[in-house]
Write an enzyme that holds these catalytic residues in place. Structure first.
Site, PDB file in Angstrom:
ATOM      1  N   CYS A   1       0.827  -1.213   0.000  1.00  0.00           N
ATOM      2  CA  CYS A   1       0.000   0.000   0.000  1.00  0.00           C
ATOM      3  C   CYS A   1       0.853   1.251   0.000  1.00  0.00           C
ATOM      4  O   CYS A   1       0.694   2.126  -0.831  1.00  0.00           O
ATOM      5  CB  CYS A   1      -0.935  -0.022   1.214  1.00  0.00           C
ATOM      6  SG  CYS A   1      -1.778   1.540   1.459  1.00  0.00           S
TER       7      CYS A   1
ATOM      8  N   CYS B   1      -1.390   1.750  -3.124  1.00  0.00           N
ATOM      9  CA  CYS B   1      -2.355   2.837  -2.938  1.00  0.00           C
ATOM     10  C   CYS B   1      -1.726   4.232  -2.920  1.00  0.00           C
ATOM     11  O   CYS B   1      -2.206   5.139  -3.607  1.00  0.00           O
ATOM     12  CB  CYS B   1      -3.090   2.665  -1.605  1.00  0.00           C
ATOM     13  SG  CYS B   1      -3.484   0.972  -1.179  1.00  0.00           S
TER      14      CYS B   1
ATOM     15  N   LYS C   1       0.314   5.319  -6.154  1.00  0.00           N
ATOM     16  CA  LYS C   1      -0.693   5.311  -7.231  1.00  0.00           C
ATOM     17  C   LYS C   1      -1.597   6.535  -7.142  1.00  0.00           C
ATOM     18  O   LYS C   1      -1.829   7.234  -8.118  1.00  0.00           O
ATOM     19  CB  LYS C   1      -1.499   4.012  -7.131  1.00  0.00           C
ATOM     20  CG  LYS C   1      -2.663   3.828  -8.070  1.00  0.00           C
ATOM     21  CD  LYS C   1      -3.977   4.419  -7.645  1.00  0.00           C
ATOM     22  CE  LYS C   1      -4.501   4.056  -6.291  1.00  0.00           C
ATOM     23  NZ  LYS C   1      -5.085   2.756  -6.151  1.00  0.00           N
TER      24      LYS C   1
ATOM     25  N   TYR D   1      -8.953  -3.487 -11.054  1.00  0.00           N
ATOM     26  CA  TYR D   1      -8.614  -2.234 -10.374  1.00  0.00           C
ATOM     27  C   TYR D   1      -7.335  -1.612 -10.953  1.00  0.00           C
ATOM     28  O   TYR D   1      -7.302  -0.445 -11.337  1.00  0.00           O
ATOM     29  CB  TYR D   1      -8.303  -2.520  -8.903  1.00  0.00           C
ATOM     30  CG  TYR D   1      -9.443  -2.632  -7.945  1.00  0.00           C
ATOM     31  CD1 TYR D   1     -10.183  -3.802  -7.844  1.00  0.00           C
ATOM     32  CD2 TYR D   1      -9.748  -1.580  -7.090  1.00  0.00           C
ATOM     33  CE1 TYR D   1     -11.196  -3.925  -6.900  1.00  0.00           C
ATOM     34  CE2 TYR D   1     -10.752  -1.691  -6.145  1.00  0.00           C
ATOM     35  CZ  TYR D   1     -11.478  -2.866  -6.059  1.00  0.00           C
ATOM     36  OH  TYR D   1     -12.474  -2.981  -5.123  1.00  0.00           O
TER      37      TYR D   1
ATOM     38  N   GLU E   1      -6.832   1.841 -13.343  1.00  0.00           N
ATOM     39  CA  GLU E   1      -6.146   2.956 -12.675  1.00  0.00           C
ATOM     40  C   GLU E   1      -4.869   3.322 -13.448  1.00  0.00           C
ATOM     41  O   GLU E   1      -4.590   4.499 -13.703  1.00  0.00           O
ATOM     42  CB  GLU E   1      -5.813   2.587 -11.233  1.00  0.00           C
ATOM     43  CG  GLU E   1      -7.057   2.512 -10.338  1.00  0.00           C
ATOM     44  CD  GLU E   1      -6.770   2.095  -8.911  1.00  0.00           C
ATOM     45  OE1 GLU E   1      -5.634   1.630  -8.625  1.00  0.00           O
ATOM     46  OE2 GLU E   1      -7.667   2.233  -8.060  1.00  0.00           O
TER      47      GLU E   1
ATOM     48  N   HIS F   1     -26.552  21.588  -1.355  1.00  0.00           N
ATOM     49  CA  HIS F   1     -26.721  22.132  -2.691  1.00  0.00           C
ATOM     50  C   HIS F   1     -25.762  23.266  -2.946  1.00  0.00           C
ATOM     51  O   HIS F   1     -25.557  24.087  -2.044  1.00  0.00           O
ATOM     52  CB  HIS F   1     -28.175  22.632  -2.839  1.00  0.00           C
ATOM     53  CG  HIS F   1     -28.513  23.072  -4.209  1.00  0.00           C
ATOM     54  ND1 HIS F   1     -28.678  22.190  -5.255  1.00  0.00           N
ATOM     55  CD2 HIS F   1     -28.694  24.319  -4.730  1.00  0.00           C
ATOM     56  CE1 HIS F   1     -28.964  22.873  -6.347  1.00  0.00           C
ATOM     57  NE2 HIS F   1     -28.978  24.161  -6.061  1.00  0.00           N
TER      58      HIS F   1
ATOM     59  N   GLU G   1     -25.725  15.334  -3.591  1.00  0.00           N
ATOM     60  CA  GLU G   1     -27.134  15.470  -3.190  1.00  0.00           C
ATOM     61  C   GLU G   1     -28.044  14.577  -4.007  1.00  0.00           C
ATOM     62  O   GLU G   1     -29.164  14.270  -3.598  1.00  0.00           O
ATOM     63  CB  GLU G   1     -27.591  16.933  -3.257  1.00  0.00           C
ATOM     64  CG  GLU G   1     -27.704  17.493  -4.661  1.00  0.00           C
ATOM     65  CD  GLU G   1     -28.153  18.955  -4.678  1.00  0.00           C
ATOM     66  OE1 GLU G   1     -29.085  19.312  -3.937  1.00  0.00           O
ATOM     67  OE2 GLU G   1     -27.544  19.758  -5.428  1.00  0.00           O
TER      68      GLU G   1
HETATM   69  P1  NDP Z   1      -8.063  -7.829 -10.349  1.00  0.00           P
HETATM   70  O1  NDP Z   1      -8.408  -9.180  -9.891  1.00  0.00           O
HETATM   71  O2  NDP Z   1      -8.871  -6.673  -9.924  1.00  0.00           O
HETATM   72  O3  NDP Z   1      -8.025  -7.815 -11.948  1.00  0.00           O
HETATM   73  C1  NDP Z   1      -7.279  -8.750 -12.671  1.00  0.00           C
HETATM   74  C2  NDP Z   1      -7.526  -8.531 -14.143  1.00  0.00           C
HETATM   75  O4  NDP Z   1      -6.707  -9.439 -14.862  1.00  0.00           O
HETATM   76  C3  NDP Z   1      -8.965  -8.810 -14.561  1.00  0.00           C
HETATM   77  O5  NDP Z   1      -9.339  -7.920 -15.569  1.00  0.00           O
HETATM   78  C4  NDP Z   1      -8.867 -10.238 -15.098  1.00  0.00           C
HETATM   79  O6  NDP Z   1      -9.809 -10.529 -16.084  1.00  0.00           O
HETATM   80  C5  NDP Z   1      -7.496 -10.204 -15.743  1.00  0.00           C
HETATM   81  N1  NDP Z   1      -6.945 -11.540 -15.871  1.00  0.00           N
HETATM   82  C6  NDP Z   1      -6.666 -12.418 -14.881  1.00  0.00           C
HETATM   83  N2  NDP Z   1      -6.171 -13.555 -15.402  1.00  0.00           N
HETATM   84  C7  NDP Z   1      -6.151 -13.388 -16.736  1.00  0.00           C
HETATM   85  C8  NDP Z   1      -5.758 -14.219 -17.830  1.00  0.00           C
HETATM   86  N3  NDP Z   1      -5.276 -15.444 -17.614  1.00  0.00           N
HETATM   87  N4  NDP Z   1      -5.873 -13.740 -19.075  1.00  0.00           N
HETATM   88  C9  NDP Z   1      -6.371 -12.500 -19.282  1.00  0.00           C
HETATM   89  N5  NDP Z   1      -6.753 -11.666 -18.302  1.00  0.00           N
HETATM   90  C10 NDP Z   1      -6.637 -12.106 -17.043  1.00  0.00           C
HETATM   91  O7  NDP Z   1      -6.546  -7.672  -9.970  1.00  0.00           O
HETATM   92  P2  NDP Z   1      -5.587  -6.407  -9.866  1.00  0.00           P
HETATM   93  O8  NDP Z   1      -4.230  -6.951 -10.058  1.00  0.00           O
HETATM   94  O9  NDP Z   1      -6.052  -5.279 -10.712  1.00  0.00           O
HETATM   95  O10 NDP Z   1      -5.761  -5.974  -8.355  1.00  0.00           O
HETATM   96  C11 NDP Z   1      -5.602  -6.933  -7.321  1.00  0.00           C
HETATM   97  C12 NDP Z   1      -6.436  -6.560  -6.138  1.00  0.00           C
HETATM   98  O11 NDP Z   1      -5.804  -5.497  -5.442  1.00  0.00           O
HETATM   99  C13 NDP Z   1      -7.818  -6.025  -6.472  1.00  0.00           C
HETATM  100  O12 NDP Z   1      -8.741  -7.044  -6.704  1.00  0.00           O
HETATM  101  C14 NDP Z   1      -8.132  -5.200  -5.264  1.00  0.00           C
HETATM  102  O13 NDP Z   1      -8.627  -6.057  -4.272  1.00  0.00           O
HETATM  103  C15 NDP Z   1      -6.774  -4.665  -4.864  1.00  0.00           C
HETATM  104  N6  NDP Z   1      -6.595  -3.290  -5.349  1.00  0.00           N
HETATM  105  C16 NDP Z   1      -7.363  -2.308  -4.830  1.00  0.00           C
HETATM  106  C17 NDP Z   1      -7.236  -1.015  -5.257  1.00  0.00           C
HETATM  107  C18 NDP Z   1      -8.120   0.041  -4.685  1.00  0.00           C
HETATM  108  O14 NDP Z   1      -8.665  -0.155  -3.602  1.00  0.00           O
HETATM  109  N7  NDP Z   1      -8.307   1.161  -5.377  1.00  0.00           N
HETATM  110  C19 NDP Z   1      -6.261  -0.639  -6.281  1.00  0.00           C
HETATM  111  C20 NDP Z   1      -5.520  -1.749  -6.776  1.00  0.00           C
HETATM  112  C21 NDP Z   1      -5.682  -3.015  -6.312  1.00  0.00           C
HETATM  113  P3  NDP Z   1     -11.232 -11.160 -15.684  1.00  0.00           P
HETATM  114  O15 NDP Z   1     -11.973 -10.132 -14.947  1.00  0.00           O
HETATM  115  O16 NDP Z   1     -11.812 -11.500 -17.010  1.00  0.00           O
HETATM  116  O17 NDP Z   1     -10.931 -12.355 -14.830  1.00  0.00           O
END
Ligand code: NDP
Length: 459
Positions: A43, A48, A51, A177, A181, A435, A440
């Protein structure tokens, strides 16, 4: 003499581990925490915090342009990546230092070392044997790459924070996510960005209206969307990278980011020596008290791959320390966890999606799309706001609140309290709006957009 060197040994100095160790020490336990990489974990160092600073940086470009519509005559000469990186790194360094100091101040023994299991009560900590009555595993996760030829040429999320310059052309793989981002940051700072993802819409798991609005906003920001697409290969050609896609279309880039998920950091931890199994994905299974297969060993944070969010991890770490050493047994609540995606504009949400709520029973859906006042003046595309409430038809409780739009994360924190308390739609309705704000709208959604889940309920 005590049977063990420590009452509690925490492996991992990230959000979960530091909170757990610090609170346990405050309750009088003899605590040690080991961290092999950087205090504050993902983080603070590669997640976080840096980022969000980069998202802020990306937003300023658009704001500077928009200022003209409000009468300002600003000349923007460009963006200085090195200056942003220096400011970001200074803030990260400051916060990471605070994490280390917090532990010292609480009387925790810190080890700047990797800790691995020797047996169920003994750890090797940077070559030193240390024993503990209880152990908490809070080692977090690490970004992964897809298993395709040339994957090693691609970057992962950690790498954004050590890049020396903005890539002119970026390909971001994934649509979770991190992907949306990162795409927003890179595009906002001036890179040409392609987002490649295998689903029809980004952000699987989010409300369908939010997903559709996210796709619109990303595209309006100039990000090229490539849905239903899988990369098959990365190759270096001259001074750039070439990414092949499933339809054999090739795209050139200067940087390719894998944002395709994170894996728990359990490899090489010696969990087998402690008798702790992992799932196929490497996560540590735990019960509702975060106990692993060994009752005196606990696992918290991203390593259990449950709700991978910093505030969840700290809440769980705190509750565990109170339970074990504070004579205050309690559990952090995994229900109704608000969350935000810091794309531009951001998404924020709490509770159930329309589809998930409708699968349980009939719901009333209230939704609105509008252009916020700032952008009726700026005329900037891609800044339409979506707000949505999903309401249980029977109890009138608000089961889910969703927003895509500027300030959504700030707004949703307050809405989250109401939803977690079980507020009804009528509670929202009788709250007077502030407002003029976008917020709102959440208390002036009078007309039901549709009902859902009625057919399922009748079956
Ligand atoms: P996510 O699980 O959110 O997203 C992973 C992405 O990778 C999805 O689009 C998924 O597609 C794709 N993917 C996974 N495997 C494959 C594959 N074999 N081929 C093609 N595409 C694939 O993971 P992130 O790494 O973005 O983030 C991890 C976690 O970290 C988040 O889930 C969240 O909990 C946390 N996080 C939170 C943030 C915040 O609070 N703002 C910011 C960043 C991270 P599909 O959906 O089709 O499976």
């Amino acid at each position: 003499m005590a049977a063990y060197d420590f009452d509690l040994f925490v492996i991992g100095g990230g959000s979960a581990g530091v909170r757990c160790g610090r609170i346990a020490a405050g309750h009088g336990a003899r605590v040690a925490v080991a961290e092999e990489r950087f205090w504050g974990g993902t983080c603070v160092n590669v997640g976080c915090v840096p980022k969000k600073i980069m998202v802020n940086a990306a937003e300023y470009g658009a704001w500077a342009e928009d200022a003209a519509a409000f009468g300002w005559d600003l000349a923007v000469a460009g963006h200085d990546w090195a200056k942003l990186a220096a400011a970001r790194d200074a803030e990260v360094g400051r916060l990471s230092g605070i994490y280390g100091k917090l532990l010292g101040g609480a009387g925790v023994t810190s080890f700047d070392a990797r800790a691995t299991f020797v047996d169920a009560h003994t750890l090797d900590v940077g070559g030193q044997r240390v024993t503990a009555e209880r152990i908490v595993i809070a080692v977090g996760g690490t970004p992964t790459r897809l298993d395709i030829p040339g994957a090693e040429l691609g970057l992962v999320s950690d790498d954004l924070f050590t890049l020396k310059a903005l890539p002119k052309r970026s390909i971001v793989i994934g649509a979770g996510y991190i992907a949306v981002e990162f795409a927003s940051i890179l595009r906002g700072l001036g890179s040409e960005v392609d987002l490649l993802y295998r689903a029809a819409l980004p952000l699987r798991g989010f409300d369908e209206d939010v997903r559709a609005a996210a796709a619109e906003a990303l595209a309006a920001n100039g990000i090229r969307l490539n849905p239903d697409t899988a990369p098959t290969r990365i190759a270096r050609v001259d001074d750039h990278l070439m990414v092949s896609k499933s339809d054999n279309f090739m795209r050139e880039a200067d940087a390719v980011f894998f944002c395709t998920g994170r894996a728990p950091n359990t490899t090489g931890l010696g969990l087998d020596k402690a008798g702790i199994p992992t799932t196929a994905g490497g996560a540590i299974p735990v019960d509702d008290d975060h106990q692993t297969a060994q009752p005196h060993i606990y696992a918290i944070g991203d390593v259990i791959d449950r709700v991978n969010l910093t505030p969840m991890a700290t809440a769980v770490g705190h509750a565990l320390a109170d339970t074990l050493f504070g004579n205050n047994p309690r559990r952090a609540n995994y229900q109704n966890v608000p969350t935000a995606v810091f794309m531009v504009p951001p998404i924020a949400t709490i509770g159930l999606t329309e589809a998930d709520a409708a699968a349980i029973g009939p719901v009333d859906v209230y939704a609105t799309h509008f252009t916020p006042m700032r952008h009726t003046i700026s005329k900037r595309a891609g800044r339409r706001t979506l707000m949505k409430l999903v309401v249980c038809q029977r109890t009138q409780k608000v089961l889910g609140a969703h927003m895509l739009g500027e300030d959504s994360a700030e707004i949703m924190q307050g809405i989250g309290i109401a939803v977690a308390m079980g507020a009804t739609k009528q509670d929202f309705d009788r709250t007077i709006g502030i407002h003029p704000t976008a917020a709102e709208e959440f208390v002036t959604l009078r007309t039901r957009t549709r009902e859902a889940g009625v057919v399922q309920a009748a079956q």
